[in-house]
Design a protein around this motif. Structure first.
Motif, PDB file in Angstrom:
ATOM      1  N   GLN A   1     163.062  17.510  79.851  1.00  0.00           N
ATOM      2  CA  GLN A   1     163.953  17.124  80.320  1.00  0.00           C
ATOM      3  C   GLN A   1     165.518  17.011  80.109  1.00  0.00           C
ATOM      4  OE1 GLN A   1     163.222  12.646  80.309  1.00  0.00           O
ATOM      5  NE2 GLN A   1     165.149  12.350  80.896  1.00  0.00           N
ATOM      6  N   THR A   2     166.486  17.933  81.542  1.00  0.00           N
ATOM      7  CA  THR A   2     168.220  18.316  80.574  1.00  0.00           C
ATOM      8  C   THR A   2     168.410  16.501  80.137  1.00  0.00           C
ATOM      9  OG1 THR A   2     167.478  19.785  82.531  1.00  0.00           O
ATOM     10  CG2 THR A   2     169.878  19.302  81.237  1.00  0.00           C
ATOM     11  N   ALA A   3     169.221  16.731  79.332  1.00  0.00           N
ATOM     12  CA  ALA A   3     170.085  15.747  78.431  1.00  0.00           C
ATOM     13  C   ALA A   3     170.855  15.619  79.436  1.00  0.00           C
ATOM     14  CB  ALA A   3     170.251  15.834  77.136  1.00  0.00           C
ATOM     15  N   PRO A   4     172.208  14.543  80.072  1.00  0.00           N
ATOM     16  CA  PRO A   4     173.340  14.391  80.503  1.00  0.00           C
ATOM     17  C   PRO A   4     173.845  14.469  79.176  1.00  0.00           C
ATOM     18  CG  PRO A   4     171.700  11.980  80.996  1.00  0.00           C
ATOM     19  CD  PRO A   4     170.891  13.021  79.913  1.00  0.00           C
ATOM     20  N   ARG A   5     175.205  15.190  79.133  1.00  0.00           N
ATOM     21  CA  ARG A   5     175.915  15.366  78.120  1.00  0.00           C
ATOM     22  C   ARG A   5     177.043  13.498  78.125  1.00  0.00           C
ATOM     23  NH1 ARG A   5     175.187  20.156  75.528  1.00  0.00           N
ATOM     24  NH2 ARG A   5     173.565  20.402  76.232  1.00  0.00           N
ATOM     25  N   LEU A   6     177.746  13.572  78.460  1.00  0.00           N
ATOM     26  CA  LEU A   6     178.274  12.402  78.619  1.00  0.00           C
ATOM     27  C   LEU A   6     178.657  11.105  79.461  1.00  0.00           C
ATOM     28  CD1 LEU A   6     181.690  14.501  77.360  1.00  0.00           C
ATOM     29  CD2 LEU A   6     180.197  12.791  75.421  1.00  0.00           C
ATOM     30  N   PRO A   7     178.950   9.757  79.532  1.00  0.00           N
ATOM     31  CA  PRO A   7     179.109   9.473  78.313  1.00  0.00           C
ATOM     32  C   PRO A   7     178.342   8.751  77.468  1.00  0.00           C
ATOM     33  CG  PRO A   7     179.803   7.967  80.740  1.00  0.00           C
ATOM     34  CD  PRO A   7     178.871   9.068  80.763  1.00  0.00           C
ATOM     35  N   VAL A   8     178.864   8.581  76.383  1.00  0.00           N
ATOM     36  CA  VAL A   8     177.801   7.907  75.435  1.00  0.00           C
ATOM     37  C   VAL A   8     177.711   6.727  74.543  1.00  0.00           C
ATOM     38  CG1 VAL A   8     177.301   8.150  73.088  1.00  0.00           C
ATOM     39  CG2 VAL A   8     178.412   9.884  73.433  1.00  0.00           C
ATOM     40  N   HIS A   9     176.513   5.386  75.433  1.00  0.00           N
ATOM     41  CA  HIS A   9     176.402   4.320  75.122  1.00  0.00           C
ATOM     42  C   HIS A   9     175.107   3.578  74.092  1.00  0.00           C
ATOM     43  CE1 HIS A   9     178.015   4.478  79.965  1.00  0.00           C
ATOM     44  NE2 HIS A   9     176.871   5.187  79.943  1.00  0.00           N
ATOM     45  N   PRO A  10     176.022   3.306  73.414  1.00  0.00           N
ATOM     46  CA  PRO A  10     174.882   2.509  72.156  1.00  0.00           C
ATOM     47  C   PRO A  10     173.030   2.273  73.170  1.00  0.00           C
ATOM     48  CG  PRO A  10     176.374   1.077  72.865  1.00  0.00           C
ATOM     49  CD  PRO A  10     176.800   2.352  73.892  1.00  0.00           C
ATOM     50  N   VAL A  11     171.850   2.273  72.260  1.00  0.00           N
ATOM     51  CA  VAL A  11     170.903   2.233  72.373  1.00  0.00           C
ATOM     52  C   VAL A  11     170.351   0.598  72.400  1.00  0.00           C
ATOM     53  CG1 VAL A  11     169.069   2.431  71.570  1.00  0.00           C
ATOM     54  CG2 VAL A  11     170.075   4.347  71.828  1.00  0.00           C
ATOM     55  N   THR A  12     169.781   0.244  73.668  1.00  0.00           N
ATOM     56  CA  THR A  12     169.823  -1.484  74.062  1.00  0.00           C
ATOM     57  C   THR A  12     168.001  -1.097  74.102  1.00  0.00           C
ATOM     58  OG1 THR A  12     169.547  -1.060  75.910  1.00  0.00           O
ATOM     59  CG2 THR A  12     171.715  -1.832  75.154  1.00  0.00           C
ATOM     60  N   TYR A  13     167.854  -2.377  73.074  1.00  0.00           N
ATOM     61  CA  TYR A  13     166.673  -2.407  72.788  1.00  0.00           C
ATOM     62  C   TYR A  13     165.515  -3.778  73.181  1.00  0.00           C
ATOM     63  CZ  TYR A  13     166.952   0.927  69.546  1.00  0.00           C
ATOM     64  OH  TYR A  13     167.254   2.530  68.665  1.00  0.00           O
ATOM     65  N   SER A  14     164.729  -3.468  74.077  1.00  0.00           N
ATOM     66  CA  SER A  14     164.054  -4.595  74.780  1.00  0.00           C
ATOM     67  C   SER A  14     162.547  -4.415  73.970  1.00  0.00           C
ATOM     68  CB  SER A  14     163.615  -4.752  75.704  1.00  0.00           C
ATOM     69  OG  SER A  14     163.322  -3.119  76.000  1.00  0.00           O
ATOM     70  N   CYS A  15     162.183  -5.865  74.728  1.00  0.00           N
ATOM     71  CA  CYS A  15     159.867  -5.687  74.023  1.00  0.00           C
ATOM     72  C   CYS A  15     159.445  -4.601  75.152  1.00  0.00           C
ATOM     73  CB  CYS A  15     159.543  -7.034  74.130  1.00  0.00           C
ATOM     74  SG  CYS A  15     158.260  -7.053  73.931  1.00  0.00           S
ATOM     75  N   ARG A  16     158.942  -3.405  74.151  1.00  0.00           N
ATOM     76  CA  ARG A  16     158.581  -2.396  74.641  1.00  0.00           C
ATOM     77  C   ARG A  16     157.247  -2.181  73.656  1.00  0.00           C
ATOM     78  NH1 ARG A  16     162.149   0.679  72.259  1.00  0.00           N
ATOM     79  NH2 ARG A  16     163.689   1.182  72.194  1.00  0.00           N
ATOM     80  N   VAL A  17     156.699  -0.697  74.415  1.00  0.00           N
ATOM     81  CA  VAL A  17     155.923   0.293  72.897  1.00  0.00           C
ATOM     82  C   VAL A  17     157.112   0.800  72.133  1.00  0.00           C
ATOM     83  CG1 VAL A  17     153.630   0.483  74.649  1.00  0.00           C
ATOM     84  CG2 VAL A  17     155.463   2.043  74.647  1.00  0.00           C
ATOM     85  N   PRO A  18     156.231   0.745  70.750  1.00  0.00           N
ATOM     86  CA  PRO A  18     156.832   1.624  70.192  1.00  0.00           C
ATOM     87  C   PRO A  18     157.859   3.172  70.446  1.00  0.00           C
ATOM     88  CG  PRO A  18     154.711   1.535  68.806  1.00  0.00           C
ATOM     89  CD  PRO A  18     154.951   0.689  70.490  1.00  0.00           C
ATOM     90  N   ARG A  19     158.679   3.776  70.327  1.00  0.00           N
ATOM     91  CA  ARG A  19     159.432   5.082  70.961  1.00  0.00           C
ATOM     92  C   ARG A  19     159.721   5.760  69.934  1.00  0.00           C
ATOM     93  NH1 ARG A  19     160.913   3.583  76.486  1.00  0.00           N
ATOM     94  NH2 ARG A  19     162.303   5.393  76.611  1.00  0.00           N
ATOM     95  N   ALA A  20     159.062   7.422  69.697  1.00  0.00           N
ATOM     96  CA  ALA A  20     159.126   8.273  68.977  1.00  0.00           C
ATOM     97  C   ALA A  20     159.833   9.090  69.335  1.00  0.00           C
ATOM     98  CB  ALA A  20     158.127   8.196  67.813  1.00  0.00           C
ATOM     99  N   LEU A  21     160.909   9.974  68.589  1.00  0.00           N
ATOM    100  CA  LEU A  21     161.122  10.991  68.888  1.00  0.00           C
ATOM    101  C   LEU A  21     161.148  11.975  68.015  1.00  0.00           C
ATOM    102  CD1 LEU A  21     163.770  13.373  70.403  1.00  0.00           C
ATOM    103  CD2 LEU A  21     165.128  12.809  69.179  1.00  0.00           C
ATOM    104  N   ILE A  22     160.828  13.180  68.369  1.00  0.00           N
ATOM    105  CA  ILE A  22     159.823  14.025  67.518  1.00  0.00           C
ATOM    106  C   ILE A  22     160.899  15.600  67.649  1.00  0.00           C
ATOM    107  CG2 ILE A  22     158.235  15.816  66.140  1.00  0.00           C
ATOM    108  CD1 ILE A  22     156.626  13.589  67.057  1.00  0.00           C
TER     109      ILE A  22
END
Ligand code: NAP
Ligand code: F7E
Length: 348
Positions: free
Chosen positions: A3-24
């Protein structure tokens, strides 16, 4: 497809009830693949950072862990790490990406410093920026290394042993380790440094000595190769199985408090022992005529007495290795026999 990452703007991450997420980061490497399998098996949504405009290992990742979402990015490029954080919105980040071959680190010291050392700082900064300084919301694992102990101050090595790295790789890892500790102390980051001793598997890169030997032995058995050319046969290492070690990474991030842990078997074996075990798997007891030595594979500064004491991990995480060195070598030779047989040209 990455997936190509969009560059800007930067938004703070918001969290909701969901499965755990991991970035490797480093998902295309040995540990990245085992960890992605482990986490998908536990029900995580797994995101992997892949570098390059056409990374040939993407196909491998997609075939081993089909559910993983790949994101373009590079540890030398902070904006891409910020974008990866925004896309993945991870609860846990495992920073496994690195120039990890110690031998290469003398020849490409600057690149090693940039990726293996500064890359850790950039990943921590990406987390800090995206969480608006609330770093404790994201748990961070740094892939530190026994190479930080280098010219060892004591045997065995524990979390309290002083560092004396002997290679540009070891120096870069030491920088990454201290940055991880510093962000924990400065920003209350849930940041753990896993000080892992050598761990191997059939997925190990062919440049590392265990895989070079297991693959060479398999090819000798099949008549595809005559000899294996190595460096220092008297070097010793504390070698475990990569599948066991990624379990420890995950366990570190499940603790109530962040910390640093040595992960090791507590046993040391020489390259000669490795050769004994690998050749005996194909019925050869005297391997002397199959092994050559070349100074090209010697280290400018070797580390001699690496042996880890994983007592803290055993006590706190309940972690212990499940595969011993003999089983590991047999597993690797058997896997290479199978894959080299498939690769063998018809009639050979
Ligand atoms: P590995 O197989 O060599 O994998 C290294 C990974 O880093 C690959 O996915 C590689 O991606 C990625 N990478 C390289 N340069 C990058 C960059 N500029 N940006 C983003 N990613 C980049 O290593 P491993 O054995 O799995 O080890 C995983 C981590 O643990 C490494 O940090 C290593 O230093 C550390 N470690 C390993 C051991 C061990 O015995 N295996 C012990 C202690 C610590 P490409 O596919 O694009 O090259
Ligand atoms: O070397 C000796 C060599 O390259 C092991 C990385 O995962 O573990 C790994 O680093 C030993 C050394 O691993 C050859 O001199 C002899 O003493 O397999 P290696 P490494 O350098 O220990 C640490 C913990 C990491 O963090 C690293 O990322 O084997 N050796 N002859 C040879 N080594 C290689 N590669 N090739 C030879 O021909």
């Amino acid at each position: 497809m990455a997936q190509t990452a969009p560059r800007l703007p930067v938004h703070p991450v918001t969290y909701s009830c969901r499965v755990p997420r991991a970035l490797i980061t480093g998902i295309t490497g040995q540990d990245g693949l085992y960890l992605a399998e482990l986490l998908t098996g536990k029900g995580y949504a797994v995101f992997g950072l892949v570098r390059g405009q056409s990374n040939p290992k993407v196909q491998l990742v997609e075939s081993v862990v089909p559910g993983v979402e790949l994101i373009e990015g590079d540890l030398t490029d902070l904006p891409s790490l910020i974008s990866a954080m925004e896309i993945a919105q991870p609860d846990e980040v495992y920073n496994l990406g690195a120039i990890s071959y110690v031998g290469l680190s003398w020849r490409q010291a600057e690149l090693t410093g940039d990726v293996t050392g500064m890359g850790v700082l950039r990943m921590l900064e990406a987390i800090r920026i995206v969480t608006s300084n609330d770093m404790g919301r994201v748990r961070f694992y740094q892939a530190s290394s026994s190479e930080m102990f280098g010219k060892v101050r004591e045997v065995p090595q524990t979390e309290a042993t002083a560092f004396h790295p002997r290679s540009p790789y070891g120096v870069a890892k030491t920088f990454g380790h201290y940055m991880t500790v510093n962000y924990r102390e400065s920003y209350d980051a849930f940041a753990c440094s896993g000080i892992l001793f050598n761990h191997e598997s059939p997925r190990r890169g062919v440049e590392f000595v265990t895989r070079k030997v297991s693959r060479g032995v398999a090819r000798i058995a099949l008549g595809l190769q005559d000899t294996i050319t190595l460096g220092n046969l008297d070097a010793r290492r504390d070698w475990g199985f990569a599948g066991d070690y990624v379990e420890a990474m995950w366990q570190m991030l499940q603790q109530p408090e962040p910390g640093d842990y040595v992960i090791a078997t507590g046993e040391t074996w020489s390259i000669r022992d490795l050769l004994d075990l690998a050749f005996s798997r194909i019925g050869i007891e005297d391997w002397s005529s199959y092994v050559e030595q070349d100074p090209r594979f010697m280290r400018l500064a070797e580390v001699d007495d690496l042996i880890g004491d994983a007592a803290k991990a055993k006590q706190t995480l309940g972690w212990k290795p499940t595969v011993n060195f003999t089983e590991l070598v047999q597993m690797m030779v058997d896997a290479d026999l199978e894959s080299e047989r498939l690769r063998r040209p018809p009639g050979a």
